[in-house]
Enzyme design. Structure first.
Site, mmCIF file in Angstrom:
data_model
loop_
_atom_site.group_PDB
_atom_site.id
_atom_site.type_symbol
_atom_site.label_atom_id
_atom_site.label_comp_id
_atom_site.label_asym_id
_atom_site.label_seq_id
_atom_site.Cartn_x
_atom_site.Cartn_y
_atom_site.Cartn_z
ATOM 1 N N ARG A 77 25.504 51.928 -25.111
ATOM 2 C CA ARG A 77 26.933 52.043 -25.403
ATOM 3 C C ARG A 77 27.696 51.757 -24.115
ATOM 4 O O ARG A 77 27.105 51.577 -23.064
ATOM 5 C CB ARG A 77 27.265 53.428 -25.971
ATOM 6 C CG ARG A 77 26.486 54.516 -25.255
ATOM 7 C CD ARG A 77 27.214 55.769 -25.111
ATOM 8 N NE ARG A 77 28.458 55.595 -24.446
ATOM 9 C CZ ARG A 77 28.596 55.437 -23.130
ATOM 10 N NH1 ARG A 77 27.536 55.399 -22.337
ATOM 11 N NH2 ARG A 77 29.788 55.300 -22.588
ATOM 12 N N ALA A 79 31.280 49.455 -22.884
ATOM 13 C CA ALA A 79 31.620 48.051 -23.120
ATOM 14 C C ALA A 79 30.725 47.047 -22.376
ATOM 15 O O ALA A 79 30.178 46.127 -22.995
ATOM 16 C CB ALA A 79 33.091 47.845 -22.774
ATOM 17 N N ARG A 116 29.614 46.423 -33.207
ATOM 18 C CA ARG A 116 30.712 47.371 -32.912
ATOM 19 C C ARG A 116 31.991 46.559 -32.713
ATOM 20 O O ARG A 116 31.951 45.492 -32.103
ATOM 21 C CB ARG A 116 30.408 48.234 -31.683
ATOM 22 C CG ARG A 116 29.255 49.222 -31.936
ATOM 23 C CD ARG A 116 29.134 50.260 -30.863
ATOM 24 N NE ARG A 116 30.207 51.251 -30.930
ATOM 25 C CZ ARG A 116 30.460 52.111 -29.938
ATOM 26 N NH1 ARG A 116 29.735 52.097 -28.833
ATOM 27 N NH2 ARG A 116 31.438 52.985 -30.056
ATOM 28 N N GLN A 227 30.256 62.113 -24.726
ATOM 29 C CA GLN A 227 29.671 61.257 -23.683
ATOM 30 C C GLN A 227 29.920 61.812 -22.281
ATOM 31 O O GLN A 227 29.147 61.559 -21.364
ATOM 32 C CB GLN A 227 30.261 59.835 -23.765
ATOM 33 C CG GLN A 227 29.812 59.030 -24.961
ATOM 34 C CD GLN A 227 30.790 59.131 -26.108
ATOM 35 O OE1 GLN A 227 31.438 60.154 -26.297
ATOM 36 N NE2 GLN A 227 30.906 58.089 -26.904
ATOM 37 N N ASP A 268 37.520 49.643 -23.075
ATOM 38 C CA ASP A 268 36.708 48.816 -23.972
ATOM 39 C C ASP A 268 37.368 47.484 -24.273
ATOM 40 O O ASP A 268 36.714 46.526 -24.677
ATOM 41 C CB ASP A 268 36.411 49.567 -25.269
ATOM 42 C CG ASP A 268 35.583 50.800 -24.972
ATOM 43 O OD1 ASP A 268 36.184 51.823 -24.600
ATOM 44 O OD2 ASP A 268 34.347 50.710 -25.039
ATOM 45 N N ASN A 278 40.555 52.580 -25.014
ATOM 46 C CA ASN A 278 39.418 53.317 -24.441
ATOM 47 C C ASN A 278 39.084 54.461 -25.392
ATOM 48 O O ASN A 278 39.743 54.657 -26.422
ATOM 49 C CB ASN A 278 39.757 53.828 -23.033
ATOM 50 C CG ASN A 278 38.519 54.321 -22.298
ATOM 51 O OD1 ASN A 278 37.507 53.629 -22.272
ATOM 52 N ND2 ASN A 278 38.573 55.501 -21.719
#
Ligand code: MRU
Length: 389
Positions: A77, A79, A116, A227, A268, A278
């Site tokens: 995960r 970007a 994604r 995260q 992202d 983001n």
């Protein structure tokens, strides 16, 4: 299911023991989040980030479908790492197409592209791979694709390091001004785990720590997938960087009381006008930072700029994930010595889970890119990337 190369229970092994196991068997894992298997160039190895910080698991990715699943299901995960994984996915698709003339190459690429929606690095990496492979005969494609994916991975290391150097100047300046530990707030994981090495938002922090500048990081837990609590806390701990995990709701209070010198977050997708998508919750931090006069920086590698988009709120697709991530939470249960998932809500409660938000450019103090720090505006970005005029 991808094959597992290594599985270590991090609640049982001391960090030093983990380090020596990795040094002996998977030295690449000490620095990188993804690498080519040293004895089998047709296998890519990754860390399964879903299991950190409780288990360190290295899995083998051997097909484009496995690469797409790893992105979709968030084994990898962040970007930049999503983009690089997709690039290696193209390499694996080229290998599969070489072995079987009937391999559905275009379908495999579509699956990667759709894995994604928000991080633009995914489409950027796939477009770059398509351009590189254009006109290359099928039998030469695997070699060219491997080379191109490797180049993207190395470029990410260089980009993040350069972001680190530019961001370091901000931390140096904050230290010189206050003469005490620089307090940084970050959201989600825009660290080395989200990239190849260094990270984007964390690169200045790693470099400041190496340069002897005292830093302390407030780590937003980052519900719903946490995260921050699980990944950022783990990687900062590994690097010996002082940090404290806070509930997502605590950042505004800390800023009001002068306990945050600056915020640095990742992104992202950032528009050509400086709007920043983001992890969900970033916008609220930017609002609090503006109210409290705390500088709010975004660490922005250039592959994360979407030059085709001007209005982030209207045009950036926001991933909606499963409600179960909001309704439930998982963590290590020390009594049962295992990771468990538990429900937080009454049975039958509905949940809604937008995974990203957009912070308008007007709330962003600066964009820390590999070419320098730009104002969050079209003019600011174009001053550093004039070739995009
Ligand atoms: O859903 P994730 O974990 O992939 O989201 C990651 C983030 O939002 C990061 O902050 C962002 O990708 C920047 S990574 C350098």
């Amino acid at each position: 299911m991808p094959a597992v190369s290594l599985e270590l229970d991090l609640n049982r092994y001391a960090p030093a023991a983990v380090r020596s196991i990795l040094e002996a068997r998977f030295p690449a894992a000490l620095r990188r989040t993804l690498w080519v298997h040293p004895e089998d160039p047709e296998t890519i190895q990754i860390l399964d980030q879903r299991l950190l910080p409780h288990r360190l698991v290295i899995v083998e990715i051997r097909s484009a479908a496995e690469a797409a699943a790893a992105i979709r299901e968030m084994w990898v995960r962040g970007a930049p790492l999503i983009g690089i994984t997709a690039a290696y996915g193209v390499y694996l698709a080229c290998l599969e197409a070489r072995w079987s003339g009937s391999f559905p190459y275009e379908t495999a690429l579509r699956e990667l592209r759709e894995a994604r929606p928000t991080a633009v690095n995914l489409a950027w990496a796939l477009d770059h791979m398509a351009e590189t492979l254009h006109g290359v005969p099928p039998e030469q494609r695997p070699e060219r694709a491997l080379e191109a994916a490797g180049a993207l991975a190395e470029a990410d290391v260089a980009i993040c390091h350069a972001i680190g150097m530019h961001g370091l100047a901000l931390l140096r300046e904050a230290y010189a001004r206050t003469g005490r530990t620089v307090q940084i707030l970050t959201h989600c994981n825009a660290g080395r785990l989200a990239c190849m090495e260094w990270g984007t938002a964390t690169a200045p922090i790693y470099l400041a720590h190496q340069a002897g500048i005292p830093v302390h990081v407030w780590v937003d837990e980052t519900r719903p997938r946490n995260q921050g609590a699980s990944l950022t806390a783990w990687e900062l701990g590994q690097a010996g960087i002082p940090h404290t995990v806070i509930a997502d709701n605590a950042g505004g209070h800390l800023m009001q009381h002068g306990q945050v010198d600056l915020c640095i977050v990742g992104t992202d997708r950032t528009t050509r006008t400086g709007d920043v998508a983001n992890k969900i919750g970033t916008y609220l931090k930017a609002l609090a930072a503006r109210d409290c006069g705390v500088p709010f920086y975004v660490a922005l590698p250039s592959p994360t700029i979407d030059w085709t988009v001007r209005d982030g709120l209207a045009e950036i697709p926001i991933e909606i994930r499963s409600e179960s991530e909001v309704l439930n939470i998982s963590g290590f249960d020390p009594h049962a010595a295992q990771v468990r998932e538990v429900r937080l809500t009454p049975p039958g409660t509905a949940g809604h889970n937008p995974a990203f938000d957009v912070t308008p450019a007007r709330l962003v103090t600066g964009l820390i890119t590999e070419r320098g720090i730009a104002a969050a505006s079209e003019a600011g970005l174009l001053s550093l990337f004039p070739e995009r005029r």
